[in-house]
Design a protein around this motif. Structure first.
Motif, PDB file in Angstrom:
ATOM      1  N   ALA A   1     -21.649 -76.181  87.106  1.00  0.00           N
ATOM      2  CA  ALA A   1     -21.263 -77.085  86.497  1.00  0.00           C
ATOM      3  C   ALA A   1     -22.078 -77.600  85.373  1.00  0.00           C
ATOM      4  N   PHE A   2     -23.105 -77.882  85.432  1.00  0.00           N
ATOM      5  CA  PHE A   2     -24.369 -77.957  84.499  1.00  0.00           C
ATOM      6  C   PHE A   2     -24.087 -77.076  83.246  1.00  0.00           C
ATOM      7  N   ARG A   3     -24.266 -75.840  83.698  1.00  0.00           N
ATOM      8  CA  ARG A   3     -24.379 -74.728  82.492  1.00  0.00           C
ATOM      9  C   ARG A   3     -22.841 -74.816  81.578  1.00  0.00           C
ATOM     10  N   ILE A   4     -21.519 -75.038  82.529  1.00  0.00           N
ATOM     11  CA  ILE A   4     -20.517 -75.160  81.742  1.00  0.00           C
ATOM     12  C   ILE A   4     -20.512 -76.435  80.787  1.00  0.00           C
TER      13      ILE A   4
ATOM     14  N   ALA B   1     -12.302 -79.930  95.244  1.00  0.00           N
ATOM     15  CA  ALA B   1     -12.708 -79.484  93.830  1.00  0.00           C
ATOM     16  C   ALA B   1     -13.565 -80.277  93.088  1.00  0.00           C
ATOM     17  N   LEU B   2     -14.233 -79.766  92.155  1.00  0.00           N
ATOM     18  CA  LEU B   2     -14.745 -80.554  91.013  1.00  0.00           C
ATOM     19  C   LEU B   2     -14.120 -79.944  89.706  1.00  0.00           C
ATOM     20  N   GLU B   3     -13.486 -80.848  88.955  1.00  0.00           N
ATOM     21  CA  GLU B   3     -12.968 -80.540  87.857  1.00  0.00           C
ATOM     22  C   GLU B   3     -14.082 -81.065  86.645  1.00  0.00           C
ATOM     23  N   ILE B   4     -13.962 -80.034  85.447  1.00  0.00           N
ATOM     24  CA  ILE B   4     -14.853 -80.668  84.329  1.00  0.00           C
ATOM     25  C   ILE B   4     -13.772 -80.571  82.932  1.00  0.00           C
ATOM     26  N   ARG B   5     -14.192 -81.620  82.260  1.00  0.00           N
ATOM     27  CA  ARG B   5     -13.048 -81.583  81.138  1.00  0.00           C
ATOM     28  C   ARG B   5     -14.104 -81.995  79.994  1.00  0.00           C
ATOM     29  N   VAL B   6     -14.186 -81.273  79.043  1.00  0.00           N
ATOM     30  CA  VAL B   6     -14.960 -81.525  77.690  1.00  0.00           C
ATOM     31  C   VAL B   6     -13.971 -81.476  76.509  1.00  0.00           C
ATOM     32  N   ASP B   7     -13.847 -82.623  75.906  1.00  0.00           N
ATOM     33  CA  ASP B   7     -12.958 -82.683  74.638  1.00  0.00           C
ATOM     34  C   ASP B   7     -13.766 -82.995  73.374  1.00  0.00           C
TER      35      ASP B   7
ATOM     36  N   ASN C   1     -20.485 -64.562  73.856  1.00  0.00           N
ATOM     37  CA  ASN C   1     -20.196 -64.737  75.158  1.00  0.00           C
ATOM     38  C   ASN C   1     -20.144 -65.924  75.897  1.00  0.00           C
ATOM     39  N   GLY C   2     -20.258 -67.060  74.940  1.00  0.00           N
ATOM     40  CA  GLY C   2     -20.199 -68.397  75.597  1.00  0.00           C
ATOM     41  C   GLY C   2     -19.218 -68.646  76.578  1.00  0.00           C
ATOM     42  N   LEU C   3     -17.700 -68.464  76.320  1.00  0.00           N
ATOM     43  CA  LEU C   3     -16.775 -68.859  77.196  1.00  0.00           C
ATOM     44  C   LEU C   3     -16.537 -67.574  78.275  1.00  0.00           C
ATOM     45  N   VAL C   4     -17.084 -66.534  77.913  1.00  0.00           N
ATOM     46  CA  VAL C   4     -17.157 -65.542  79.154  1.00  0.00           C
ATOM     47  C   VAL C   4     -17.937 -65.545  79.852  1.00  0.00           C
ATOM     48  N   GLY C   5     -19.186 -66.496  79.860  1.00  0.00           N
ATOM     49  CA  GLY C   5     -19.918 -66.649  80.693  1.00  0.00           C
ATOM     50  C   GLY C   5     -19.666 -67.874  81.487  1.00  0.00           C
ATOM     51  N   MET C   6     -18.928 -68.899  80.930  1.00  0.00           N
ATOM     52  CA  MET C   6     -18.355 -70.020  81.586  1.00  0.00           C
ATOM     53  C   MET C   6     -17.426 -69.443  82.614  1.00  0.00           C
ATOM     54  N   ARG C   7     -16.472 -68.531  82.259  1.00  0.00           N
ATOM     55  CA  ARG C   7     -15.672 -68.068  83.005  1.00  0.00           C
ATOM     56  C   ARG C   7     -16.224 -67.177  84.339  1.00  0.00           C
ATOM     57  N   GLU C   8     -17.166 -66.442  84.010  1.00  0.00           N
ATOM     58  CA  GLU C   8     -18.008 -65.711  85.167  1.00  0.00           C
ATOM     59  C   GLU C   8     -18.544 -66.703  86.185  1.00  0.00           C
ATOM     60  N   ARG C   9     -19.211 -67.907  85.498  1.00  0.00           N
ATOM     61  CA  ARG C   9     -19.734 -68.662  86.445  1.00  0.00           C
ATOM     62  C   ARG C   9     -18.735 -69.356  87.324  1.00  0.00           C
ATOM     63  N   ALA C  10     -17.717 -69.670  86.805  1.00  0.00           N
ATOM     64  CA  ALA C  10     -16.643 -70.390  87.809  1.00  0.00           C
ATOM     65  C   ALA C  10     -15.827 -69.463  88.629  1.00  0.00           C
ATOM     66  N   ALA C  11     -15.536 -68.016  88.103  1.00  0.00           N
ATOM     67  CA  ALA C  11     -14.862 -67.188  88.995  1.00  0.00           C
ATOM     68  C   ALA C  11     -15.763 -66.736  90.005  1.00  0.00           C
ATOM     69  N   ALA C  12     -17.106 -66.764  89.921  1.00  0.00           N
ATOM     70  CA  ALA C  12     -18.168 -66.522  91.034  1.00  0.00           C
ATOM     71  C   ALA C  12     -18.119 -67.160  92.111  1.00  0.00           C
TER      72      ALA C  12
ATOM     73  N   GLY D   1      -8.011 -81.069  67.969  1.00  0.00           N
ATOM     74  CA  GLY D   1      -9.147 -80.943  68.525  1.00  0.00           C
ATOM     75  C   GLY D   1      -9.308 -79.747  69.658  1.00  0.00           C
ATOM     76  N   PHE D   2     -10.395 -79.851  70.572  1.00  0.00           N
ATOM     77  CA  PHE D   2     -10.468 -78.416  71.501  1.00  0.00           C
ATOM     78  C   PHE D   2     -10.722 -79.125  72.834  1.00  0.00           C
ATOM     79  N   ARG D   3     -10.498 -78.280  73.816  1.00  0.00           N
ATOM     80  CA  ARG D   3     -10.561 -78.736  75.098  1.00  0.00           C
ATOM     81  C   ARG D   3     -11.014 -77.773  75.849  1.00  0.00           C
ATOM     82  N   VAL D   4     -12.291 -77.609  76.923  1.00  0.00           N
ATOM     83  CA  VAL D   4     -12.569 -76.798  77.773  1.00  0.00           C
ATOM     84  C   VAL D   4     -12.269 -77.608  79.103  1.00  0.00           C
ATOM     85  N   LEU D   5     -11.617 -76.737  80.027  1.00  0.00           N
ATOM     86  CA  LEU D   5     -11.164 -77.422  81.240  1.00  0.00           C
ATOM     87  C   LEU D   5     -11.533 -76.216  82.480  1.00  0.00           C
ATOM     88  N   ALA D   6     -12.565 -76.851  83.435  1.00  0.00           N
ATOM     89  CA  ALA D   6     -13.127 -76.059  84.463  1.00  0.00           C
ATOM     90  C   ALA D   6     -12.682 -76.618  85.861  1.00  0.00           C
ATOM     91  N   ARG D   7     -12.444 -75.870  86.850  1.00  0.00           N
ATOM     92  CA  ARG D   7     -12.149 -76.120  88.058  1.00  0.00           C
ATOM     93  C   ARG D   7     -12.890 -75.445  89.220  1.00  0.00           C
TER      94      ARG D   7
END
Length: 431
Positions: A320-323, A350-356, A373-384, A398-404
């Motif tokens: 979560a911190f790295r994302i 779950a923990l949801e993270i939203r960055v806008d 590789n930024g978004l790739v790394g975030m997806r790999e962390r979450a998928a793991a 704007g732009f949004r990053v949404l992680a679960r």
């Protein structure tokens, strides 16, 4: 040449006349590199020679052992020296020496040991047909000699052997085959287990390399982005506002010091594998430090929380911190917005993270730093951890990053990600 051989030879020897003489693939090639079983072969030779002498004294009706008999016995046991190198040739050669020995009327006895060991080696090496043909040839020749050909073969005035004797020979053949198959299956199981362990070790090593590469990317990308921004500020204000330039240089010093510390922590795991880290891995408790670093780079970050915060496992806390860190780094590098909003939603499962951020994208997003590789790394962390990350432009700009990230040990009953708020289009903030 293949079709010129008789059918029984094709069945026993397999395709290719020269293949039955070839070496076993499990043994090293070349005479000087071959491991030869000298001690066991010498022991078998002594047993066969001495045992056959004693057996001859108890069978006066058979032909006494002479130099020919000794030569046949020695030839059969000497072949066993190469049973690991040429298992098929040894099995057939030992069977042939035994057939000639029995046809000459010499005493029964340990001569069958050479056939058993030759067939055993062939079956263990995976050449069943050759071993069966060798054993079947010895059994068939014994039946022919003992019941039909004894009239024309030594010893003189010999009669037919009782048929009950064939049951003993058959039982002996079955026992040799069964034991050989048991050893072969056991060896294959051990080889498979070794291969699986080696594959698991390689997989763990690959995962560890990927983890270290991801950690280094997240640490360096964030810190170097802050340093890059502050260096630009310092250069721009060096003459007009030296005090502000000094503040930028101080931020560069602090960011580089923190980056060096985190890089050293990651590299320590390579130098001393298995040891506990010297400092704890970062987590969401370090978000205030992260927002301060972003503020020093000119990005104001507002952090809000929904739900009752729960203690997170170390892996989930780090991910979560790295994302959040990577999302803020992307805003600093690729967005023209100077504000960002971070929402941490704690749901039952779950923990949801939203960055806008409100954008727009800067021209740097199209430069060499884009498409990393930024978004790739975030997806790999979450998928793991069984989660997911979505990123893209918002419909309102704007732009949004949404992680679960699902929480282990709980059932994920949280709300579904707000997929309508993210358009899977060009990822302007990917680094």
């Amino acid at each position: 040449m293949e079709n010129a051989r008789p059918p029984w030879a094709r069945r026993c020897l397999g395709p290719g006349w020269e293949r039955w003489l070839s070496a076993s693939p499990d043994e090293p090639r070349g005479w000087f590199g071959t491991r030869l079983p000298w001690l066991s072969t010498l022991a078998v030779t002594v047993i066969v020679m001495v045992g056959s002498g004693f057996a001859g004294h108890g069978q006066p009706d058979r032909v006494p052992l002479d130099s020919v008999a000794r030569a046949l016995l020695f030839a059969g046991t000497a072949l066993l020296l190469f049973r690991h190198r040429f298992p098929r040739a040894v099995a057939l050669g030992a069977a042939l020496a035994t057939v000639v020995y029995l046809a000459a009327g010499y005493p029964f006895g340990p001569v069958f040991l050479t056939v058993a060991l030759g067939a055993f080696g062939a079956i263990v090496a995976g050449y069943r047909r050759v071993a069966w043909c060798a054993l079947g040839g010895v059994w068939l020749s014994h039946v022919l000699v003992a019941h039909w050909l004894y009239r024309w073969l030594p010893p003189a005035h010999d009669g037919p052997a009782p048929w009950e004797q064939e049951f003993f020979v058959t039982a002996w053949v079955v026992a040799v085959v069964a034991l050989s198959e048991l050893v072969r299956v056991r060896r294959e199981q051990l080889a498979k287990a070794r291969a699986e362990r080696a594959a698991a070790e390689r997989r763990r090593a690959d995962e560890e390399r990927l983890r270290i590469a991801r950690e280094l990317h997240d640490v360096l990308a964030h810190s170097i982005s802050v340093i890059n921004v502050q260096a630009g500020v310092g250069l721009a204000l060096l003459d007009s506002d030296p005090e502000q330039a000094r503040s930028a240089l101080t931020t560069i010093k602090d960011a580089s010091k923190e980056a060096l510390g985190e890089v050293r922590q990651v590299l320590d795991t390579l130098r001393t594998p298995g040891d506990a880290p010297r400092s704890p891995a970062p987590g969401l408790d370090r978000l205030p430090e992260l927002t301060e670093q972003a503020a020093s780079a000119g990005l104001a970050v507002a952090v809000s929380t929904e739900g009752a915060p729960a203690a997170l496992p170390p892996g989930t806390d780090l991910a979560a911190f790295r994302i959040v860190q990577e999302a803020l780094t992307n805003i600093v590098r690729h967005s023209g917005s100077r504000t960002a909003r971070v929402l941490l939603a704690h749901t039952p499962g779950a923990l949801e993270i939203r960055v806008d951020d409100d954008g727009p994208a800067t021209s740097e997003a199209d430069g060499p730093t884009g498409g990393g590789n930024g978004l790739v790394g975030m997806r790999e962390r979450a998928a793991a951890l069984g989660g997911s990350v979505e990123a893209g432009p918002r419909p309102d700009g704007g732009f949004r990053v949404l992680a679960r990230i699902p929480l282990p040990g709980t059932r994920d009953r949280g709300r579904a990600p707000d997929t309508d708020a993210v358009t899977p289009a060009a990822t302007e903030e990917e680094s």
